[in-house]
Design an enzyme around this catalytic site. Structure first.
Site, mmCIF file in Angstrom:
data_model
loop_
_atom_site.group_PDB
_atom_site.id
_atom_site.type_symbol
_atom_site.label_atom_id
_atom_site.label_comp_id
_atom_site.label_asym_id
_atom_site.label_seq_id
_atom_site.Cartn_x
_atom_site.Cartn_y
_atom_site.Cartn_z
ATOM 1 N N VAL A 1 0.853 -1.186 0.000
ATOM 2 C CA VAL A 1 0.000 0.000 0.000
ATOM 3 C C VAL A 1 0.892 1.240 0.000
ATOM 4 O O VAL A 1 1.898 1.282 0.717
ATOM 5 C CB VAL A 1 -0.890 0.009 1.273
ATOM 6 C CG1 VAL A 1 -1.647 1.317 1.408
ATOM 7 C CG2 VAL A 1 -1.845 -1.169 1.261
ATOM 8 N N CYS A 2 0.513 2.243 -0.810
ATOM 9 C CA CYS A 2 1.205 3.530 -0.750
ATOM 10 C C CYS A 2 0.151 4.630 -0.845
ATOM 11 O O CYS A 2 -1.017 4.402 -0.535
ATOM 12 C CB CYS A 2 2.266 3.643 -1.855
ATOM 13 S SG CYS A 2 1.578 3.697 -3.514
ATOM 14 N N ARG A 3 0.537 5.818 -1.282
ATOM 15 C CA ARG A 3 -0.419 6.919 -1.330
ATOM 16 C C ARG A 3 -1.386 6.766 -2.492
ATOM 17 O O ARG A 3 -2.591 6.889 -2.340
ATOM 18 C CB ARG A 3 0.318 8.256 -1.440
ATOM 19 C CG ARG A 3 -0.590 9.462 -1.248
ATOM 20 C CD ARG A 3 0.176 10.754 -1.421
ATOM 21 N NE ARG A 3 0.558 10.938 -2.815
ATOM 22 C CZ ARG A 3 -0.201 11.568 -3.723
ATOM 23 N NH1 ARG A 3 -1.360 12.068 -3.384
ATOM 24 N NH2 ARG A 3 0.210 11.697 -4.966
ATOM 25 N N GLY B 1 -0.723 4.280 -5.321
ATOM 26 C CA GLY B 1 -0.664 2.988 -5.992
ATOM 27 C C GLY B 1 0.576 2.750 -6.828
ATOM 28 O O GLY B 1 0.827 1.635 -7.258
ATOM 29 N N MET C 1 -3.791 4.845 -0.569
ATOM 30 C CA MET C 1 -4.529 5.379 0.567
ATOM 31 C C MET C 1 -5.505 6.475 0.144
ATOM 32 O O MET C 1 -6.455 6.776 0.859
ATOM 33 C CB MET C 1 -3.564 5.905 1.635
ATOM 34 C CG MET C 1 -2.788 4.814 2.350
ATOM 35 S SD MET C 1 -3.831 3.576 3.185
ATOM 36 C CE MET C 1 -4.392 4.517 4.621
#
Length: 103
Positions: A66-68, A70, A94
């Site tokens: 998971v990141c900000r 994708g 996120m």
């Protein structure tokens, strides 16, 4: 090379976390991003630390990166995928997560 990376939506991840105890969410964002909230039970490993952290990961688990937004999670997933891990990337990051977050 990214074509074979399994992607899942935030909603799919939320459902999977309820039923699959083998799921491990790894948040690859930077410290200051994670400080604004992360998925409960997620493990924080910044993207640049993934190579050094690989020995602490269990190949029996299913990792969801998971990141900000994708993009970094896709890079992290590709890296782990090449090394034989079962891994997915959460689409939209996120920014699209509307589940619970912890601070």
């Amino acid at each position: 090379m990214m074509d074979n990376i399994n992607e899942m939506t935030p909603h799919e991840l939320e459902e999977l976390m309820k039923e699959d105890k083998n799921i491990v969410v790894i948040d690859v964002r930077e410290d200051e991003e994670v400080a604004q909230g992360m998925i409960a039970d997620a493990r924080h490993i910044p993207l640049q630390d993934i190579p050094q952290s690989i020995d602490t990961l269990d190949k029996e688990k299913h990792y969801v990166m998971v990141c900000r937004s994708g993009r970094r999670s896709l890079n992290a997933a590709a890296y782990l995928n090449e090394r034989g891990f079962r891994v997915s990337s959460m689409t939209g990051g996120m920014l699209n997560w509307d589940g619970e977050v912890i601070l």
